[in-house]
Scaffold this active site. Sequence first.
Site, mmCIF file in Angstrom:
data_model
loop_
_atom_site.group_PDB
_atom_site.id
_atom_site.type_symbol
_atom_site.label_atom_id
_atom_site.label_comp_id
_atom_site.label_asym_id
_atom_site.label_seq_id
_atom_site.Cartn_x
_atom_site.Cartn_y
_atom_site.Cartn_z
ATOM 1 N N GLY A 12 2.804 4.429 -0.688
ATOM 2 C CA GLY A 12 2.942 5.105 -1.975
ATOM 3 C C GLY A 12 3.141 6.592 -1.768
ATOM 4 N N LYS B 239 2.255 3.305 -11.189
ATOM 5 C CA LYS B 239 1.004 2.595 -10.885
ATOM 6 C C LYS B 239 0.593 1.656 -12.032
ATOM 7 C CE LYS B 239 0.330 4.216 -6.752
ATOM 8 N NZ LYS B 239 0.443 3.305 -5.594
ATOM 9 N N THR C 170 -8.495 11.396 1.499
ATOM 10 C CA THR C 170 -7.420 11.169 2.477
ATOM 11 C C THR C 170 -6.571 12.435 2.570
ATOM 12 O OG1 THR C 170 -5.843 10.464 0.805
ATOM 13 C CG2 THR C 170 -7.134 8.720 1.834
ATOM 14 N N ASN D 282 0.800 -1.222 0.000
ATOM 15 C CA ASN D 282 0.000 0.000 0.000
ATOM 16 C C ASN D 282 0.837 1.277 0.000
ATOM 17 O OD1 ASN D 282 -2.346 1.886 0.857
ATOM 18 N ND2 ASN D 282 -0.872 2.043 2.538
ATOM 19 N N LEU E 281 6.343 16.787 -16.963
ATOM 20 C CA LEU E 281 7.595 16.097 -17.303
ATOM 21 C C LEU E 281 8.703 17.086 -17.683
ATOM 22 C CD1 LEU E 281 8.922 13.333 -17.557
ATOM 23 C CD2 LEU E 281 8.143 13.242 -19.927
ATOM 24 N N TYR F 172 4.191 9.099 -11.399
ATOM 25 C CA TYR F 172 3.232 8.338 -10.581
ATOM 26 C C TYR F 172 2.444 7.342 -11.442
ATOM 27 C CZ TYR F 172 -0.634 7.689 -7.200
ATOM 28 O OH TYR F 172 -1.559 7.168 -6.336
HETATM 29 N N1 LIG Z 1 -5.839 8.840 -1.800
HETATM 30 C C1 LIG Z 1 -6.177 8.554 -3.047
HETATM 31 O O1 LIG Z 1 -7.105 9.133 -3.623
HETATM 32 C C2 LIG Z 1 -5.433 7.469 -3.804
HETATM 33 C C3 LIG Z 1 -5.826 7.220 -5.114
HETATM 34 C C4 LIG Z 1 -5.179 6.232 -5.833
HETATM 35 C C5 LIG Z 1 -4.184 5.495 -5.237
HETATM 36 N N2 LIG Z 1 -3.790 5.773 -3.966
HETATM 37 C C6 LIG Z 1 -2.694 4.955 -3.402
HETATM 38 O O2 LIG Z 1 -3.095 4.423 -2.159
HETATM 39 C C7 LIG Z 1 -1.943 4.231 -1.338
HETATM 40 C C8 LIG Z 1 -2.149 4.912 0.010
HETATM 41 O O3 LIG Z 1 -2.397 6.284 -0.222
HETATM 42 P P1 LIG Z 1 -2.869 7.310 0.921
HETATM 43 O O4 LIG Z 1 -3.785 8.264 0.260
HETATM 44 O O5 LIG Z 1 -3.331 6.584 2.117
HETATM 45 O O6 LIG Z 1 -1.477 8.061 1.180
HETATM 46 P P2 LIG Z 1 -0.813 8.562 2.547
HETATM 47 O O7 LIG Z 1 0.269 9.496 2.128
HETATM 48 O O8 LIG Z 1 -1.850 9.054 3.503
HETATM 49 O O9 LIG Z 1 -0.178 7.225 3.142
HETATM 50 C C9 LIG Z 1 0.910 6.569 2.534
HETATM 51 C C10 LIG Z 1 1.690 5.804 3.594
HETATM 52 O O10 LIG Z 1 2.819 5.195 2.974
HETATM 53 C C11 LIG Z 1 3.961 5.429 3.785
HETATM 54 N N3 LIG Z 1 5.201 5.405 3.011
HETATM 55 C C12 LIG Z 1 5.562 6.282 2.038
HETATM 56 N N4 LIG Z 1 6.811 6.002 1.612
HETATM 57 C C13 LIG Z 1 7.248 4.931 2.324
HETATM 58 C C14 LIG Z 1 8.455 4.188 2.354
HETATM 59 N N5 LIG Z 1 9.479 4.517 1.550
HETATM 60 N N6 LIG Z 1 8.567 3.157 3.213
HETATM 61 C C15 LIG Z 1 7.531 2.820 4.043
HETATM 62 N N7 LIG Z 1 6.358 3.507 4.067
HETATM 63 C C16 LIG Z 1 6.222 4.532 3.216
HETATM 64 C C17 LIG Z 1 3.704 6.817 4.350
HETATM 65 O O11 LIG Z 1 4.535 7.096 5.483
HETATM 66 C C18 LIG Z 1 2.228 6.739 4.687
HETATM 67 O O12 LIG Z 1 1.997 6.196 5.953
HETATM 68 C C19 LIG Z 1 -0.758 4.793 -2.129
HETATM 69 O O13 LIG Z 1 -0.105 3.733 -2.799
HETATM 70 C C20 LIG Z 1 -1.432 5.714 -3.114
HETATM 71 O O14 LIG Z 1 -0.648 5.913 -4.268
HETATM 72 C C21 LIG Z 1 -4.385 6.745 -3.227
#
Ligand SMILES: NC(=O)c1ccc[n+]([C@@H]2O[C@H](COP(=O)([O-])OP(=O)(O)OC[C@H]3O[C@@H](n4cnc5c(N)ncnc54)[C@H](O)[C@@H]3O)[C@@H](O)[C@H]2O)c1
Length: 444
Positions: A288, A355, A385, A286, A295, A351
């Site tokens: 990310g 993905k 979020t 998870n 670019l 990104y």
């Molecule tokens: N929020 C959205 O709308 C959305 C949409 C599509 C995809 N996503 C994906 O869902 C996932 C979670 O997103 P979120 O919105 O909860 O983000 P967030 O930033 O709230 O949480 C991400 C978590 O990943 C941890 N993290 C980041 N880099 C790290 C590393 N190098 N090692 C260990 N932990 C690490 C962060 O500390 C954090 O706790 C991500 O992969 C994001 O790309 C989110």
Amino acid sequence: MSDRYQGFTSSPVGKLLVKNLGLPDPTRLERYTAGAPLVDGTVVVGGAGRLAESLSGVLDVLGIASTTQFDAEQQYKGLVLDATGIKDSTQLHALRDFFSPKLRSLATCPRVVVLGTPPEQVSGAERVAQRALEGFTRSLGKEIGRGGTVQLVYVAEGAEGATTSTLAFLLSPKSAYVSGQVIRIGAHGTTTAGEVADWTLPLAGRIALVTGASRGIGEQIARVLHRDGATVVGVDVPQLADDLQTLMKELGGDWLALDITAKDAPQRIAHHLAEKHGGVDVVVHNAGITRDKKLANMAEDKWDSVIAVNLTAPERITRELLDQKVINDNGSVVGVASIAGIAGNVGQTNYAASKAGVIGLVDSLADELTDGITINAVAPGFIITQMTAAVPFATREVGQRLNAMAQGGLPVDVAETIAWYASPGSSAVNGNVVRVCGQMMLGA
Ligand SMILES: NC(=O)c1ccc[n+]([C@@H]2O[C@H](COP(=O)([O-])OP(=O)(O)OC[C@H]3O[C@@H](n4cnc5c(N)ncnc54)[C@H](O)[C@@H]3O)[C@@H](O)[C@H]2O)c1
């Protein structure tokens, strides 16, 4: 973090303006609460194919009331049609015959599921007709309204007994923000489902690794997997170790504070899981990050860090866990992709590449994995979020409304989808990418 527009549309003034100006009017989506029945109402089942006969029995196991007798005076919570018997395009009229008279008799947040045969497994006229089901379900998803969802589930020959976990997910409020999806059961690897002793605790006895577990979507994944009976091992960066520890203590889980991009991270994770837990059953990639820039202005570190966290780390960790045989038989690997990886997005070449690569990881491993291990991904759309709170107001408003449900999803919607993949009952669900996006118009 809430949807202020949705709050406004349920106020008296908001209701008036929505009605008079024709503004989007998002339905408050029903979500699952622990201990509640999976479906609050009756599901009408129909059709004539490989699955029709067993459907009522499957729903019975889940405690879902079903009937084959439709009564226009009653309200129903769901409709399931076995369309595997459709052999050519003239027989597609069975779709109209089954659904048209029933759509006005549905309660709010209804669930519709069409069951078909993977087109690639059949040929000629049957292949044409089965492929047609996709256009039908995706369109009905956009029409149904009132928080309803519509999915197409292609069940491979031989996988007829492996639909229970998927129907439990798709017919319940657990799939609140999943619509217009095409799911394949038994199309890659195993066609049989693992044993689920208690459908209220499908993950009992399972060990689940969740990266990025301390907040946002990762926190909800940890909570939902714990609710379903798993012992969660959370991973997050050392800077968030306190938050991670507090959450994992609350959930009776375990934790590992490390940066997943560190050179030795895959080995440390594998060693920890093997030594302390005797292996792992569920691996959720998870964690990310985003580092958005067009670019032309993309600095090297922004490119590298996004690819490293979102793609290279999940690849390396998965490979190490597989090579060291740390993933137990019938285990489940889940990637978190994004709609950006499907549709592309301005300022997100790094990104979106990462993905789309997560989807590539699913494609590359789905046929390679053995011992009943599966790999699938979720592709979230607009999820409310901290990540999306940082998006400017106007962009955020548009992003939230551009889907069939006219609202953003919640972290729990992504978590429930992952819990479905993680169930031992889903061991024939392999190689799928399911969007958790309220059927977003982008990249549809
Ligand atoms: N929020 C959205 O709308 C959305 C949409 C599509 C995809 N996503 C994906 O869902 C996932 C979670 O997103 P979120 O919105 O909860 O983000 P967030 O930033 O709230 O949480 C991400 C978590 O990943 C941890 N993290 C980041 N880099 C790290 C590393 N190098 N090692 C260990 N932990 C690490 C962060 O500390 C954090 O706790 C991500 O992969 C994001 O790309 C989110």
